[in-house]
Design a protein around this motif. Structure first.
Motif, PDB file in Angstrom:
ATOM      1  N   ASP A   1      46.038  58.794  25.999  1.00 25.73           N
ATOM      2  CA  ASP A   1      46.851  58.681  27.202  1.00 25.73           C
ATOM      3  C   ASP A   1      47.157  57.215  27.499  1.00 25.73           C
ATOM      4  OD1 ASP A   1      46.745  61.427  27.466  1.00 25.73           O
ATOM      5  OD2 ASP A   1      45.209  61.396  29.031  1.00 25.73           O
ATOM      6  N   LEU A   2      46.167  56.358  27.371  1.00 32.68           N
ATOM      7  CA  LEU A   2      46.380  54.936  27.615  1.00 32.68           C
ATOM      8  C   LEU A   2      47.319  54.354  26.567  1.00 32.68           C
ATOM      9  CD1 LEU A   2      45.770  52.480  29.364  1.00 32.68           C
ATOM     10  CD2 LEU A   2      43.810  52.011  27.885  1.00 32.68           C
ATOM     11  N   LEU A   3      47.148  54.752  25.332  1.00 32.34           N
ATOM     12  CA  LEU A   3      48.047  54.277  24.272  1.00 32.34           C
ATOM     13  C   LEU A   3      49.486  54.648  24.623  1.00 32.34           C
ATOM     14  CD1 LEU A   3      46.083  55.304  21.026  1.00 32.34           C
ATOM     15  CD2 LEU A   3      46.059  53.096  22.203  1.00 32.34           C
ATOM     16  N   HIS A   4      49.659  55.878  25.070  1.00 34.26           N
ATOM     17  CA  HIS A   4      50.998  56.363  25.411  1.00 34.26           C
ATOM     18  C   HIS A   4      51.623  55.571  26.562  1.00 34.26           C
ATOM     19  CE1 HIS A   4      54.317  59.127  26.005  1.00 34.26           C
ATOM     20  NE2 HIS A   4      53.973  59.191  27.274  1.00 34.26           N
TER      21      HIS A   4
ATOM     22  N   LEU B   1      50.953  52.649  27.593  1.00 37.94           N
ATOM     23  CA  LEU B   1      51.163  51.247  27.229  1.00 37.94           C
ATOM     24  C   LEU B   1      52.243  51.093  26.170  1.00 37.94           C
ATOM     25  CD1 LEU B   1      47.508  49.884  27.091  1.00 37.94           C
ATOM     26  CD2 LEU B   1      49.254  49.349  28.799  1.00 37.94           C
ATOM     27  N   GLY B   2      52.591  52.177  25.487  1.00 41.37           N
ATOM     28  CA  GLY B   2      53.609  52.125  24.447  1.00 41.37           C
ATOM     29  C   GLY B   2      53.111  51.503  23.153  1.00 41.37           C
ATOM     30  N   VAL B   3      51.825  51.696  22.851  1.00 44.34           N
ATOM     31  CA  VAL B   3      51.246  51.156  21.617  1.00 44.34           C
ATOM     32  C   VAL B   3      50.742  52.301  20.749  1.00 44.34           C
ATOM     33  CG1 VAL B   3      50.623  48.947  22.677  1.00 44.34           C
ATOM     34  CG2 VAL B   3      48.954  50.798  22.644  1.00 44.34           C
TER      35      VAL B   3
ATOM     36  N   GLN C   1      52.543  53.557  35.681  1.00 47.07           N
ATOM     37  CA  GLN C   1      51.944  54.663  34.940  1.00 47.07           C
ATOM     38  C   GLN C   1      50.553  54.289  34.427  1.00 47.07           C
ATOM     39  OE1 GLN C   1      54.773  55.780  31.904  1.00 47.07           O
ATOM     40  NE2 GLN C   1      55.825  57.188  33.287  1.00 47.07           N
ATOM     41  N   VAL C   2      50.386  53.031  34.039  1.00 49.56           N
ATOM     42  CA  VAL C   2      49.076  52.546  33.596  1.00 49.56           C
ATOM     43  C   VAL C   2      48.103  52.612  34.774  1.00 49.56           C
ATOM     44  CG1 VAL C   2      47.786  50.600  32.630  1.00 49.56           C
ATOM     45  CG2 VAL C   2      50.145  51.030  31.876  1.00 49.56           C
ATOM     46  N   VAL C   3      48.545  52.129  35.919  1.00 47.77           N
ATOM     47  CA  VAL C   3      47.707  52.148  37.122  1.00 47.77           C
ATOM     48  C   VAL C   3      47.359  53.582  37.499  1.00 47.77           C
ATOM     49  CG1 VAL C   3      47.616  51.605  39.588  1.00 47.77           C
ATOM     50  CG2 VAL C   3      48.588  49.938  37.981  1.00 47.77           C
ATOM     51  N   ASP C   4      48.354  54.462  37.536  1.00 46.53           N
ATOM     52  CA  ASP C   4      48.117  55.857  37.918  1.00 46.53           C
ATOM     53  C   ASP C   4      47.120  56.536  36.982  1.00 46.53           C
ATOM     54  OD1 ASP C   4      49.904  55.589  40.021  1.00 46.53           O
ATOM     55  OD2 ASP C   4      51.558  56.605  38.982  1.00 46.53           O
ATOM     56  N   LEU C   5      47.243  56.295  35.682  1.00 45.09           N
ATOM     57  CA  LEU C   5      46.321  56.890  34.716  1.00 45.09           C
ATOM     58  C   LEU C   5      44.897  56.410  34.955  1.00 45.09           C
ATOM     59  CD1 LEU C   5      45.653  58.508  32.130  1.00 45.09           C
ATOM     60  CD2 LEU C   5      46.164  56.396  30.854  1.00 45.09           C
TER      61      LEU C   5
ATOM     62  N   ILE D   1      42.167  48.757  40.533  1.00 43.87           N
ATOM     63  CA  ILE D   1      42.825  49.030  39.255  1.00 43.87           C
ATOM     64  C   ILE D   1      44.066  48.146  39.106  1.00 43.87           C
ATOM     65  CG2 ILE D   1      44.094  50.756  37.910  1.00 43.87           C
ATOM     66  CD1 ILE D   1      41.051  51.133  37.813  1.00 43.87           C
ATOM     67  N   GLN D   2      44.827  47.967  40.161  1.00 42.09           N
ATOM     68  CA  GLN D   2      46.012  47.108  40.068  1.00 42.09           C
ATOM     69  C   GLN D   2      45.609  45.686  39.691  1.00 42.09           C
ATOM     70  OE1 GLN D   2      48.224  47.759  43.725  1.00 42.09           O
ATOM     71  NE2 GLN D   2      49.520  49.235  42.679  1.00 42.09           N
ATOM     72  N   GLU D   3      44.547  45.188  40.283  1.00 43.46           N
ATOM     73  CA  GLU D   3      44.066  43.856  39.911  1.00 43.46           C
ATOM     74  C   GLU D   3      43.650  43.826  38.454  1.00 43.46           C
ATOM     75  OE1 GLU D   3      41.105  42.123  42.489  1.00 43.46           O
ATOM     76  OE2 GLU D   3      42.089  42.991  44.242  1.00 43.46           O
ATOM     77  N   SER D   4      42.939  44.855  38.027  1.00 47.26           N
ATOM     78  CA  SER D   4      42.454  44.937  36.650  1.00 47.26           C
ATOM     79  C   SER D   4      43.612  44.987  35.654  1.00 47.26           C
ATOM     80  CB  SER D   4      41.572  46.177  36.501  1.00 47.26           C
ATOM     81  OG  SER D   4      41.281  46.423  35.159  1.00 47.26           O
ATOM     82  N   VAL D   5      44.640  45.759  35.952  1.00 46.16           N
ATOM     83  CA  VAL D   5      45.782  45.915  35.048  1.00 46.16           C
ATOM     84  C   VAL D   5      46.532  44.591  34.884  1.00 46.16           C
ATOM     85  CG1 VAL D   5      48.066  47.006  34.862  1.00 46.16           C
ATOM     86  CG2 VAL D   5      46.047  48.393  35.355  1.00 46.16           C
ATOM     87  N   HIS D   6      46.538  43.771  35.913  1.00 47.28           N
ATOM     88  CA  HIS D   6      47.250  42.493  35.852  1.00 47.28           C
ATOM     89  C   HIS D   6      46.354  41.327  35.433  1.00 47.28           C
ATOM     90  CE1 HIS D   6      51.053  43.975  37.429  1.00 47.28           C
ATOM     91  NE2 HIS D   6      50.319  44.770  38.194  1.00 47.28           N
ATOM     92  N   LEU D   7      45.061  41.605  35.255  1.00 44.93           N
ATOM     93  CA  LEU D   7      44.103  40.565  34.902  1.00 44.93           C
ATOM     94  C   LEU D   7      44.259  40.148  33.449  1.00 44.93           C
ATOM     95  CD1 LEU D   7      41.516  38.952  35.775  1.00 44.93           C
ATOM     96  CD2 LEU D   7      40.218  40.847  34.810  1.00 44.93           C
ATOM     97  N   LYS D   8      44.305  38.860  33.245  1.00 50.11           N
ATOM     98  CA  LYS D   8      44.329  38.324  31.892  1.00 50.11           C
ATOM     99  C   LYS D   8      42.895  37.953  31.533  1.00 50.11           C
ATOM    100  CE  LYS D   8      48.994  36.569  32.350  1.00 50.11           C
ATOM    101  NZ  LYS D   8      49.778  37.311  31.406  1.00 50.11           N
ATOM    102  N   MET D   9      42.407  38.524  30.450  1.00 55.93           N
ATOM    103  CA  MET D   9      41.005  38.352  30.070  1.00 55.93           C
ATOM    104  C   MET D   9      40.686  36.928  29.640  1.00 55.93           C
ATOM    105  SD  MET D   9      39.742  41.091  30.788  1.00 55.93           S
ATOM    106  CE  MET D   9      38.932  42.550  30.257  1.00 55.93           C
ATOM    107  N   ILE D  10      41.584  36.317  28.930  1.00 55.28           N
ATOM    108  CA  ILE D  10      41.358  34.936  28.457  1.00 55.28           C
ATOM    109  C   ILE D  10      42.442  34.069  29.085  1.00 55.28           C
ATOM    110  CG2 ILE D  10      41.334  33.412  26.472  1.00 55.28           C
ATOM    111  CD1 ILE D  10      40.354  35.755  24.813  1.00 55.28           C
ATOM    112  N   GLN D  11      42.009  33.049  29.758  1.00 53.47           N
ATOM    113  CA  GLN D  11      42.970  32.182  30.464  1.00 53.47           C
ATOM    114  C   GLN D  11      43.200  30.902  29.699  1.00 53.47           C
ATOM    115  OE1 GLN D  11      43.954  32.875  33.989  1.00 53.47           O
ATOM    116  NE2 GLN D  11      43.208  34.919  33.708  1.00 53.47           N
TER     117      GLN D  11
END
Length: 125
Positions: free
Chosen positions: A41-44, A46-48, A77-81, A115-125
């Motif tokens: 579902d996440l792959l879908h 995200l389009g990957v 859709q990523v956030v909703d999932l 979740i919105q914060e997490s989806v927009h979070l960049k892991m490596i800055q």
């Protein structure tokens, strides 16, 4: 991704408490009112094609929102999932008695913002 969410829930239990400031939006239920934890579902959304693509993109400093946008997918859709998946996990924890009603309610109210914060979070800055 699912493992990360489970780890995040386990670690964040001490962050969320009865006194939590629950100022988030309410949970928007998935259209079919179900939540399965299928990694595809996440792959879908995200389009990957593979989890490796997600891992590589995150490792290279992209956020999940960046990945979705890059693939012409809707970030909402990523956030909703992820909200639906986390909500399902919280429901299970509450029903099993591992969290109180007050903790459950506080966490439910904070899910979407977290979740919105997490989806927009960049892991490596």
């Amino acid at each position: 991704m699912i493992s990360f969410m489970a780890f995040f829930i386990a670690c964040s239990t001490s962050i969320w408490s009865n006194e939590a400031n629950a100022s988030a939006s309410t949970y928007k239920q998935a259209t079919d009112n179900t939540s399965n934890n299928n990694p595809d579902d996440l792959l879908h959304v995200l389009g990957v094609d593979s989890e490796e693509q997600i891992y590589d993109a995150l490792y290279n400093g992209q956020s999940l929102a960046d990945i979705a946008s890059e693939n012409d997918m809707e970030v909402d859709q990523v956030v909703d999932l992820q909200v639906a998946q986390l909500r399902s996990q919280l429901d299970q924890r509450f029903l099993s008695g591992s969290i109180s009603l007050e903790a459950y309610q506080a966490q439910i109210e904070e899910i979407r913002d977290m979740i919105q914060e997490s989806v927009h979070l960049k892991m490596i800055q």
